[in-house]
Scaffold this active site. Structure first.
Site, PDB file in Angstrom:
ATOM      1  N   ASP A   2      37.047  93.358  55.209  1.00  0.00           N
ATOM      2  CA  ASP A   2      35.866  93.688  56.003  1.00  0.00           C
ATOM      3  C   ASP A   2      34.942  94.526  55.138  1.00  0.00           C
ATOM      4  O   ASP A   2      35.406  95.259  54.260  1.00  0.00           O
ATOM      5  CB  ASP A   2      36.255  94.461  57.267  1.00  0.00           C
ATOM      6  CG  ASP A   2      35.200  94.379  58.355  1.00  0.00           C
ATOM      7  OD1 ASP A   2      34.004  94.554  58.035  1.00  0.00           O
ATOM      8  OD2 ASP A   2      35.557  94.148  59.517  1.00  0.00           O
ATOM      9  N   ASP A  18      33.212  92.418  50.270  1.00  0.00           N
ATOM     10  CA  ASP A  18      32.434  91.279  50.746  1.00  0.00           C
ATOM     11  C   ASP A  18      33.141  89.999  50.331  1.00  0.00           C
ATOM     12  O   ASP A  18      33.517  89.846  49.163  1.00  0.00           O
ATOM     13  CB  ASP A  18      31.018  91.293  50.159  1.00  0.00           C
ATOM     14  CG  ASP A  18      30.194  92.477  50.648  1.00  0.00           C
ATOM     15  OD1 ASP A  18      30.324  92.815  51.836  1.00  0.00           O
ATOM     16  OD2 ASP A  18      29.444  93.056  49.838  1.00  0.00           O
ATOM     17  N   ASP A  43      37.229  85.326  60.921  1.00  0.00           N
ATOM     18  CA  ASP A  43      36.401  85.668  62.073  1.00  0.00           C
ATOM     19  C   ASP A  43      35.034  86.133  61.575  1.00  0.00           C
ATOM     20  O   ASP A  43      34.383  86.966  62.195  1.00  0.00           O
ATOM     21  CB  ASP A  43      37.094  86.753  62.897  1.00  0.00           C
ATOM     22  CG  ASP A  43      36.402  87.004  64.228  1.00  0.00           C
ATOM     23  OD1 ASP A  43      35.873  86.044  64.796  1.00  0.00           O
ATOM     24  OD2 ASP A  43      36.395  88.162  64.683  1.00  0.00           O
ATOM     25  N   LYS A  83      36.143  80.015  62.484  1.00  0.00           N
ATOM     26  CA  LYS A  83      35.178  79.765  63.569  1.00  0.00           C
ATOM     27  C   LYS A  83      33.826  79.496  62.945  1.00  0.00           C
ATOM     28  O   LYS A  83      33.527  79.917  61.845  1.00  0.00           O
ATOM     29  CB  LYS A  83      35.102  80.948  64.521  1.00  0.00           C
ATOM     30  CG  LYS A  83      34.390  82.151  63.942  1.00  0.00           C
ATOM     31  CD  LYS A  83      34.154  83.208  64.987  1.00  0.00           C
ATOM     32  CE  LYS A  83      33.296  84.305  64.405  1.00  0.00           C
ATOM     33  NZ  LYS A  83      32.945  85.312  65.373  1.00  0.00           N
TER      34      LYS A  83
END
Length: 84
Positions: A2, A18, A43, A83
Site C-alpha cells: 500500500d 507503489d 484491491d 477487481k
C-alpha cells in the site's frame, strides 16, 4: 502493498510502496524469499475523475500492475484475484 503506512498485523507482511515501481516488486520478492505466493489478491483502485472512459482505463492500468506482480510471484496453480 500500500502507498499508505499501515500498522503491522500478525502473520502478514506489509510493504509500503507503489505497485508501479520496480523497487516495490523487489521488496515483495525479497519478502517471499525462495517461496511463491498461493494467492495474489488485488484491491487496487485509482483516483476517480468522474469521466467514465478515463476512469475505466485507469482501473485497467491498475489490473496490469497487479498482473505484472502476479507473473513474478504466484506459484503454478495459485489464484490471481483482481477487481476492475
Amino acid at each position: 502493498v500500500d502507498s499508505t503506512r499501515m500498522d503491522s498485523v500478525d502473520y502478514h507482511t506489509f510493504i509500503q510502496g507503489d505497485v508501479d515501481k520496480e523497487e516495490t516488486l523487489e521488496k515483495i520478492l525479497e519478502s517471499l524469499g525462495d517461496r511463491r505466493a498461493d494467492v495474489v489478491l488485488s484491491d487496487l483502485s485509482p483516483p476517480l475523475a468522474g469521466l467514465k472512459t478515463e476512469d475505466h482505463l485507469n482501473s485497467i492500468q491498475c489490473c496490469l500492475h497487479a498482473a505484472k506482480i502476479m507473473e513474478r510471484t504466484l506459484r503454478l496453480g495459485g489464484w490471481f484475484v483482481v477487481k476492475f
